[in-house]
Enzyme design. Structure first.
Site, PDB file in Angstrom:
ATOM      1  CG  ASN A   1      -1.619   1.219   1.497  1.00  0.00           C
ATOM      2  OD1 ASN A   1      -1.074   2.164   2.090  1.00  0.00           O
ATOM      3  ND2 ASN A   1      -2.855   1.273   1.062  1.00  0.00           N
TER       4      ASN A   1
ATOM      5  CB  CYS B   1      -6.649  -0.816  -0.688  1.00  0.00           C
ATOM      6  SG  CYS B   1      -5.314   0.400  -0.789  1.00  0.00           S
TER       7      CYS B   1
END
Length: 172
Positions: free
Chosen positions: A116, A149
């Protein structure tokens, strides 16, 4: 060329399958080493089929597998390299078969970070990358873009064709 191919747990793990398949198709002798968590995300049998070799994992490794696998290897490439793997490697931990192999292998070691964007930007991750570079590891730059995400920023694993191009440039 014999390549030790490390796989850690990251959503980018599916791209490791493409890399192993393509490296094998190009004639490389690819031997996969997986973390315990990565082996829980993707069945090691898939990597065995793609590489033509048994996968070395914590569940299957005989006592000295991290030493034996080095024989004849010209490169160790970890793709994807998770934030956890980077932190453990930067601090010399050998608490699984992959980090033990990173410590035992004395040839070129390449890491393709994948995580991420917030995790990648975190000072702890950046410090781990700096430490690893100071040890001589080659860091294959993460790309900017949208993460699985939905977050946007740097942290995506380098594109498969770019990694393949870098490996092709290695003198055998």
């Amino acid at each position: 060329m014999k390549i030790i191919f490390g796989v850690s747990a990251s959503v980018a793990i599916y791209r490791a399958c493409d890399l192993v398949r393509e490296l094998t198709k190009q004639g490389h002798d690819v031997h996969v080493v997986m973390t315990r968590t990565a082996a829980g995300w993707i069945n090691p049998v898939l990597f065995e089929a793609l590489s033509g070799h048994p996968v070395v994992s914590d569940a299957t490794a005989p006592g000295m597998a991290h030493i034996a696998i080095r024989q004849g290897a010209r490169l160790m490439l970890v793709a994807p390299a998770s934030a956890d793997l980077l932190a453990r490697a930067a601090h010399g931990r050998a608490d699984d078969i992959l980090t033990a192999t990173l410590l035992a292998y004395d040839g070129p070691r390449w890491l393709a970070p994948a995580m991420n964007p917030s995790m990648y930007a975190h000072p702890a991750t950046q410090a781990s990358l700096a430490i690893l570079q100071s040890y001589g590891y080659r860091i294959l730059d993460s790309a900017d873009g949208e993460a699985v995400c939905g977050d946007v920023g740097q942290g995506k694993m380098m594109a498969v064709p770019d990694i393949l191009q870098a490996v092709a440039a290695v003198k055998t």
